[in-house]
Design an enzyme around this catalytic site. Structure first.
Site: not given
Ligand code: NOJ
Ligand code: CA
Length: 676
Positions: A190, A375, A480
């Site tokens: 968007p 994961h 992050e």
């Molecule tokens: C990027 C992802 O946004 C993050 O959350 C993850 O820890 C790393 N990749 C490793 O998969």
């Molecule tokens: Ca990411």
């Protein structure tokens, strides 16, 4: 070689009909109108709101790779209309019931000189926006490669615009620019604008299936076109036996909050294909995650390996003690050693590292009422992943896992696809092949009762309606970046997201960092919010699964603030955006789907905001205990981020509350009915 197809939309309310007035369609409230013009020279459309021109005459149509054009057979055009007023129910979401009320116009145009091909352009006009798509009928087995979509968005005037670039290496993980629309070259959707008369417009797409994602490309001034994500096999989209494009959407509202309260994208998606979805569970989770981003742990094996049996048990114990549903464990599987960004072809999705006892840990978690969250980082090696998906999903199902976080860390345009003949081509995260990868994955995951939370995803186009196991995703600059720095997310970022990225759907932002400065681990970086704003994120940035992203020890140190994360829910009966301005602030009230509790949350960008908030959304027959978590009067994200107050008082629906949110601050609240 442009297709000779263009549409003209003409608005009719208060406007004199043109010769094309058969092809005009207005919203149920009559304010938003689209007008279509078909002539031998092409198709085009225009959009008006009230008497104001929003989109000037803009072309519609395609060019095909075989060099042929779609020419309209204007003698055989037909049209049909439909009015829809229905309410449908979401299995989970920001609201249980979604009202779909719109007027539809479909114009069918046979292809001149090709007897068995017809293009239908279908418009749906809602009070808060519209969508249109192309439905191309061709005989089974006939291949057509779309070279370009000609769709134009020629805006009537310039506007303040919030956008991130498309076609770049970092996918959707950019800070938003605010510029005049006329300064945007190539943007993702968007993309959201505010005109000088206050009208807000957001352009996006809905139901991106078997097609390439749309990039928003300037052609001149305030004129834009749908630029489809590239395809390494040539052209943009390969089709057989006809095709349907995603809906091209324009949300058009007076107030900024009108965008937040719109369900247009969901309404333009198909109903669920998954049947009984009672196995899809919203909830809250913790994880072995932030430690890696702070460099305390590693994904790969060795002394600082995060995904050990002991560390996972510790997280399971913490989750069980505080009522979290899941524990995400990253770095559990073989393949992370070395530079994992480049490990796309060596990851195993079934083989744990020897210091991670996956069976014992999933049993231990289940005994404690918690589940491991899976994961799968692909590092962009998507064929490697596809080759293992069936086995990997079966393993997780057998272990009682319900959700998988996936990852596609690879630069834009660098997804690795191995063709059956062994040759390798590079794909875009939002190209046609990746759009289909996601559908293959969701259908397979559903067979194993697994829900998917994609990171480095393709953008959200509302497909959670059709595949409710697409439970969340990233596709934005998440928390992050605050650990990584250079730079972290400035305060305004999360005050822009609600009006841009969030219009597409849930975001796994991973809120809840309590140690905002991490002076021990990364003294040069920090989180640019107050503590109260970390709590506000749970309410403002909707996701049916929310992470409590910080380390358990940092939560144990702040039981006062942790209480809100324990109490807040992630699945709502109803949501109301109460107030907001793009980049400045956003305030929501949301009602729990499973109790009479309400939650409120508000956050600011760079500037302090004081607001009087009416509580008239509450049940007038009840009194409530308001548990308010707010910035202290002297809080400020930079100088006093921990200035934090928890207070309680009784309120009812006739009252208002005053909240002062600090710069980079916010508030969160729970409202619990009390008996007299
Ligand atoms: C990027 C992802 O946004 C993050 O959350 C993850 O820890 C790393 N990749 C490793 O998969
Ligand atoms: Ca990411």
């Amino acid at each position: 070689m442009r297709a000779i197809v263009s549409f003209v939309f003409v608005f009719v309310l208060g406007w004199s009909p043109t010769s094309a007035d058969d092809f005009s369609v207005a919203s149920p409230d009559g304010l938003l109108r689209a007008e279509v013009n078909v002539s031998s020279s092409g198709l085009s459309y225009r959009v008006f709101r009230d008497e104001t021109l929003i989109i000037r005459s803009s072309e519609l149509g395609f060019t095909f790779l075989d060099g042929t054009n779609f020419e309209a057979d204007t003698n055989r055009i037909s049209s049909s209309r439909r009015a829809v007023d229905e309410t449908w129910e979401q299995p989970w979401g920001e609201a249980r019931f979604i009202h779909d009320i719109h007027n539809e116009l479909a114009v069918s145009i046979p292809r001149n000189g090709v007897a068995d091909e017809t293009m239908t352009v279908r418009f749906r006009v809602f009070d808060d926006g519209l969508g249109f798509r192309y439905e191309y009928q061709a005989p089974a087995g006939r291949s057509l490669v779309i070279a370009d979509e000609l769709t134009e968005f020629n805006f009537a005037e310039d506007a303040d615009t919030w956008w991130i670039p498309a076609g770049e290496w970092n996918r959707y993980e950019y800070l938003y620019e605010k510029t005049p629309l006329s300064k945007v070259k190539l943007a993702h959707t968007p993309i959201t604008m505010r005109r000088s008369d206050g009208i807000h417009i957001s352009v996006h797409e809905a139901a991106l299936v078997d097609y390439a994602g749309m990039w928003f490309k300037q052609t001149a001034g305030t004129n834009f076109t749908a630029e489809l994500a590239p395809n390494p096999l040539g052209g943009k989209v390969h089709t057989t036996g006809g095709f349907k494009t995603p809906w091209r959407t324009l949300q058009v509202t007076e107030a900024a909050t009108g965008l937040l309260n719109s369900h247009l994208i969901l309404n333009l998606n198909e109903p669920s294909r998954l049947g009984d979805v009672s196995w899809i569970k919203p909830g809250k989770y913790v994880g072995i995650w932030w430690g890696m981003h702070l460099n305390i742990n590693t994904w790969g094996s060795g002394e600082r390996h995060g995904a050990t049996t002991a560390n996972t048990k510790h997280h399971i114990d913490f989750a069980a003690k505080h009522g979290f549903d899941g524990v995400l464990v990253e770095g559990w599987n073989v393949g992370w050693d070395g530079n994992w960004f480049d490990n796309g072809d060596v990851f195993s999705f079934t083989k744990p590292y020897p210091d991670f006892d996956i069976k014992a840990l999933s049993d231990y978690a289940l005994e404690k009422g918690v589940r491991l969250i899976g994961h799968h980082e692909t590092s962009g090696g998507v064929t490697n992943y596809e080759n293992q998906m069936a086995e990997a999903y079966k393993l997780y199902e057998d272990l009682g896992v319900r959700q998988i976080k996936t990852g596609y860390v690879a630069n834009g345009g660098n997804i690795v696809r191995k063709k059956p003949d062994g040759t390798v081509v590079n794909e875009w995260h939002d190209g046609q092949w990746m759009s289909n990868h996601n559908i293959r994955l969701l259908e397979l995951a559903a067979k194993h009762k697994l829900s998917i939370n994609s990171h480095e995803p393709i953008k959200d186009t509302g497909l959670r309606r059709t595949y409710p196991n697409w439970i969340s995703r990233e596709g934005a600059r998440g928390q992050e970046y605050n650990a990584w720095g250079s730079p972290g997310n400035p305060p305004s970022h999360t005050a822009i997201l609600p009006f841009t990225r969030m219009l597409s759907g849930p975001l796994d932002f991973t809120p809840g960092i309590f140690d905002l400065l991490f002076e021990e681990e990364k003294p040069d970086n920090r989180v640019e919010t107050t503590l109260a704003k970390q709590l506000a994120l749970y309410v403002v940035l909707f996701s049916p699964i929310q992470m409590a992203a910080d380390l358990p020890a940092n939560y144990e140190a702040r039981p006062d603030a942790l209480q809100f994360i324990k109490d807040v829910v992630t699945d709502f009966e109803q949501s109301i955006a109460l107030a907001g301005e793009i980049g400045e602030y956003a305030i929501y009230a949301r009602k729990d789907r499973n109790s009479d509790d309400w939650f409120m949350g508000g956050l600011t960008g760079d500037n302090e905001q004081s607001k009087e908030l009416k509580l008239d959304f509450l049940d007038p027959d009840k009194r409530y205990l308001l548990q308010l978590y707010r910035d202290s009067d002297d809080a400020h994200w930079r100088s006093n981020p921990y200035g934090f107050v928890v207070e309680e008082k009784q309120v009812n629906a006739t009252e208002t509350i005053s909240v002062r949110m600090a710069p980079g601050g916010g508030f969160a609240a729970r409202l619990v009915p009390v008996s007299d």
